[in-house]
Design a protein around this motif. Structure first.
Motif, PDB file in Angstrom:
ATOM      1  N   UNK A  24       0.880  -1.373   0.187  1.00  0.00           N
ATOM      2  CA  UNK A  24      -0.163   0.082   0.119  1.00  0.00           C
ATOM      3  C   UNK A  24       0.982   1.211  -0.020  1.00  0.00           C
ATOM      4  N   UNK A  25       1.949   1.281   0.560  1.00  0.00           N
ATOM      5  CA  UNK A  25       2.686   2.704   0.806  1.00  0.00           C
ATOM      6  C   UNK A  25       3.340   2.817  -0.402  1.00  0.00           C
ATOM      7  N   UNK A  26       3.922   1.743  -1.106  1.00  0.00           N
ATOM      8  CA  UNK A  26       4.733   1.576  -2.366  1.00  0.00           C
ATOM      9  C   UNK A  26       3.671   2.083  -3.512  1.00  0.00           C
ATOM     10  N   UNK A  27       2.359   1.705  -3.516  1.00  0.00           N
ATOM     11  CA  UNK A  27       1.464   2.291  -4.375  1.00  0.00           C
ATOM     12  C   UNK A  27       1.027   3.662  -4.118  1.00  0.00           C
ATOM     13  N   UNK A  28       0.893   4.090  -2.903  1.00  0.00           N
ATOM     14  CA  UNK A  28       0.755   5.277  -2.329  1.00  0.00           C
ATOM     15  C   UNK A  28       1.587   6.348  -2.998  1.00  0.00           C
ATOM     16  N   UNK A  29       2.861   6.097  -2.629  1.00  0.00           N
ATOM     17  CA  UNK A  29       4.017   6.932  -3.114  1.00  0.00           C
ATOM     18  C   UNK A  29       4.423   6.813  -4.559  1.00  0.00           C
ATOM     19  N   UNK A  30       3.762   5.779  -5.300  1.00  0.00           N
ATOM     20  CA  UNK A  30       3.708   5.737  -6.838  1.00  0.00           C
ATOM     21  C   UNK A  30       5.365   5.233  -7.085  1.00  0.00           C
ATOM     22  N   UNK A  31       5.811   4.449  -6.082  1.00  0.00           N
ATOM     23  CA  UNK A  31       7.237   3.808  -6.543  1.00  0.00           C
ATOM     24  C   UNK A  31       7.099   2.751  -7.513  1.00  0.00           C
ATOM     25  N   UNK A  32       6.083   2.365  -7.600  1.00  0.00           N
ATOM     26  CA  UNK A  32       5.766   1.274  -8.677  1.00  0.00           C
ATOM     27  C   UNK A  32       5.391   1.783 -10.088  1.00  0.00           C
ATOM     28  N   UNK A  33       5.253   3.060 -10.189  1.00  0.00           N
ATOM     29  CA  UNK A  33       4.874   3.867 -11.333  1.00  0.00           C
ATOM     30  C   UNK A  33       5.859   5.145 -11.302  1.00  0.00           C
ATOM     31  N   UNK A  34       7.159   4.759 -11.767  1.00  0.00           N
ATOM     32  CA  UNK A  34       8.198   5.986 -11.635  1.00  0.00           C
ATOM     33  C   UNK A  34       8.195   7.073 -12.931  1.00  0.00           C
ATOM     34  N   UNK A  35       7.332   6.796 -13.932  1.00  0.00           N
ATOM     35  CA  UNK A  35       7.168   7.911 -14.643  1.00  0.00           C
ATOM     36  C   UNK A  35       6.917   9.214 -14.251  1.00  0.00           C
ATOM     37  N   UNK A  36       6.261   9.403 -13.100  1.00  0.00           N
ATOM     38  CA  UNK A  36       6.081  11.018 -12.431  1.00  0.00           C
ATOM     39  C   UNK A  36       7.389  11.303 -12.112  1.00  0.00           C
ATOM     40  N   UNK A 101      -9.630   2.912   1.677  1.00  0.00           N
ATOM     41  CA  UNK A 101      -9.775   2.862   3.084  1.00  0.00           C
ATOM     42  C   UNK A 101      -8.655   1.906   3.520  1.00  0.00           C
ATOM     43  N   UNK A 102      -7.618   1.312   2.785  1.00  0.00           N
ATOM     44  CA  UNK A 102      -6.660   0.517   3.264  1.00  0.00           C
ATOM     45  C   UNK A 102      -5.404   1.174   4.160  1.00  0.00           C
ATOM     46  N   UNK A 103      -5.352   2.397   3.831  1.00  0.00           N
ATOM     47  CA  UNK A 103      -4.336   3.248   4.682  1.00  0.00           C
ATOM     48  C   UNK A 103      -4.938   4.309   5.094  1.00  0.00           C
ATOM     49  N   UNK A 105      -5.652   7.857   7.309  1.00  0.00           N
ATOM     50  CA  UNK A 105      -5.065   9.274   7.266  1.00  0.00           C
ATOM     51  C   UNK A 105      -3.907   9.787   8.240  1.00  0.00           C
ATOM     52  N   UNK A 106      -3.933   9.226   9.341  1.00  0.00           N
ATOM     53  CA  UNK A 106      -2.611   9.324  10.239  1.00  0.00           C
ATOM     54  C   UNK A 106      -1.466   8.821   9.634  1.00  0.00           C
ATOM     55  N   UNK A 107      -1.555   7.376   8.954  1.00  0.00           N
ATOM     56  CA  UNK A 107      -0.456   6.722   8.458  1.00  0.00           C
ATOM     57  C   UNK A 107       0.131   7.515   7.288  1.00  0.00           C
ATOM     58  N   UNK A 108      -0.997   7.980   6.310  1.00  0.00           N
ATOM     59  CA  UNK A 108      -0.639   8.727   4.992  1.00  0.00           C
ATOM     60  C   UNK A 108       0.258   9.870   5.464  1.00  0.00           C
ATOM     61  N   UNK A 109      -0.389  10.825   6.516  1.00  0.00           N
ATOM     62  CA  UNK A 109       0.303  11.971   7.065  1.00  0.00           C
ATOM     63  C   UNK A 109       1.692  11.880   7.592  1.00  0.00           C
ATOM     64  N   UNK A 110       1.819  10.641   8.150  1.00  0.00           N
ATOM     65  CA  UNK A 110       3.112  10.310   8.838  1.00  0.00           C
ATOM     66  C   UNK A 110       4.038  10.020   7.638  1.00  0.00           C
ATOM     67  N   UNK A 111       3.659   9.253   6.562  1.00  0.00           N
ATOM     68  CA  UNK A 111       4.365   8.883   5.224  1.00  0.00           C
ATOM     69  C   UNK A 111       4.775  10.117   4.833  1.00  0.00           C
ATOM     70  N   UNK A 112       3.905  11.095   4.378  1.00  0.00           N
ATOM     71  CA  UNK A 112       4.307  12.546   3.853  1.00  0.00           C
ATOM     72  C   UNK A 112       5.398  13.198   4.515  1.00  0.00           C
ATOM     73  N   UNK A 113       5.084  13.200   5.794  1.00  0.00           N
ATOM     74  CA  UNK A 113       6.321  13.976   6.466  1.00  0.00           C
ATOM     75  C   UNK A 113       7.696  13.226   6.418  1.00  0.00           C
ATOM     76  N   UNK A 114       7.912  11.947   6.269  1.00  0.00           N
ATOM     77  CA  UNK A 114       8.905  11.240   6.011  1.00  0.00           C
ATOM     78  C   UNK A 114       9.663  11.378   4.720  1.00  0.00           C
ATOM     79  N   UNK A 115       8.885  11.737   3.657  1.00  0.00           N
ATOM     80  CA  UNK A 115       9.009  11.788   2.207  1.00  0.00           C
ATOM     81  C   UNK A 115       9.497  13.393   2.174  1.00  0.00           C
ATOM     82  N   UNK A 116       9.046  14.269   2.907  1.00  0.00           N
ATOM     83  CA  UNK A 116       9.501  15.543   2.919  1.00  0.00           C
ATOM     84  C   UNK A 116      10.626  15.774   3.622  1.00  0.00           C
ATOM     85  N   UNK A 117      11.169  15.001   4.416  1.00  0.00           N
ATOM     86  CA  UNK A 117      12.287  15.051   5.307  1.00  0.00           C
ATOM     87  C   UNK A 117      13.504  14.683   4.443  1.00  0.00           C
TER      88      UNK A 117
END
Length: 302
Positions: A24-36, A101-103, A105-117
């Motif tokens: 779910x995190x890989x798909x959320x961050x689009x690591x599986x779709x590197x075109x972006x 609904x698999x991820x 919002x708290x998990x998503x926001x935490x992941x977002x902060x990690x990527x911003x770091x």
């Protein structure tokens, strides 16, 4: 039980082998779709190459590559947080981790902060002028997910955001700002609008049902001609950028391969074939590479 996988993943086999949360995190961050990440990286790489500093500052290219991966992924997480209700109403996006609904919002926001770091680490490697320009993009990035609710041309806003690296990379590589950087940026904006219009053709029917606005819907049957004009404008602005660095007709020949590639994208574009639209959209990673080689050739010779 295998974790759900979004339809447009490019690495279905690898994603299927991951644990549900990792998938779910890989798909959320689009690591599986590197075109972006590629599309976010190229304008910065062009700027570094056109300054003539690509070889001397190879490390800067690597930092921009890392920053492109991190910030593109952060942008995708933020976009999915904002668009979770709209995504649930579109066939291609309803399987996304937050919309389904698999991820949470708290998990998503935490992941977002990690990527911003990670993005912050990259930012600190740049000189102050480049840092200031990069920080100035935050408002544009934050506003982007709302544009599809406001304007028929959210792709234009995406163009401003996805081309910003050109404005950051030029002073990062050369220590100054020049007109060629603005021309390169403006051309990139038109390029982004063009390829994202192609991308939006996939969802044109679902977007109409969900009330989502897009340039593909705005153009309708004129989408092919619209993309052609956008690409032609991009090439003219890129030609001006190359000319600003090396006022020599031979320098403009470097744009030949990317012009042919963009022409191929437009020539066979069909409004009613989502799979072909996705293929032509993804082909822009090669358009970016061809433009990088053009900038490298001209920047080295200037």
């Amino acid at each position: 039980m295998a974790p759900p996988i979004v339809p447009d993943t490019q690495h279905r086999g690898t994603v299927a082998k991951l644990s549900p949360l990792a998938s779910d995190l890989v798909q959320l961050a689009r690591f599986d779709r590197p075109i972006g990440a590629w599309l976010l990286f190229w304008p910065g790489a062009w700027a570094i190459a056109l300054t003539g500093r690509a070889v001397a500052r190879w490390d800067l290219l690597l930092w921009f590559a890392l920053g492109s991966i991190a910030m593109r992924s952060a942008g995708c997480v933020y976009n999915d947080i904002v668009d979770r209700d709209l995504d649930a109403r579109v066939a291609r996006t309803r399987a996304r981790p937050i919309a389904s609904g698999r991820v949470s919002l708290p998990v998503a926001w935490g992941f977002l902060l990690a990527l911003c770091a990670v993005g912050l680490i990259v930012l600190l490697q740049l000189p102050l002028l480049a840092q200031a320009i990069a920080i100035a993009s935050i408002a544009l990035v934050a506003a982007y997910p709302f544009m599809k609710r406001i304007t028929w041309w959210p792709q234009a806003w995406l163009g401003l955001v996805f081309s910003w690296a050109a404005l950051v990379a030029w002073p990062a590589a050369s220590g100054r700002f020049e007109a060629a950087a603005l021309l390169l940026y403006a051309g990139s904006v038109l390029w982004v609008i063009g390829y994202d219009t192609i991308y939006a053709l996939q969802d044109i029917e679902d977007d109409a049902l969900a009330g989502v606005k897009s340039s593909a819907r705005a153009l309708g049957d004129r989408a092919k001609g619209g993309v052609a004009l956008l690409y032609a404008g991009a090439l003219l602005l890129w030609a001006a950028a190359l000319w600003a660095r090396r006022p020599d007709p031979l320098a403009l020949l470097a744009l030949g391969p990317v012009a042919l590639h963009l022409g191929w994208q437009v020539a066979g574009l069909r409004r009613d074939d989502p799979a072909d639209a996705l293929r032509r959209f993804r082909a822009n990673r090669f358009a970016g590479l061809l433009m990088f080689l053009a900038c490298l050739a001209v920047g080295t010779a200037a």
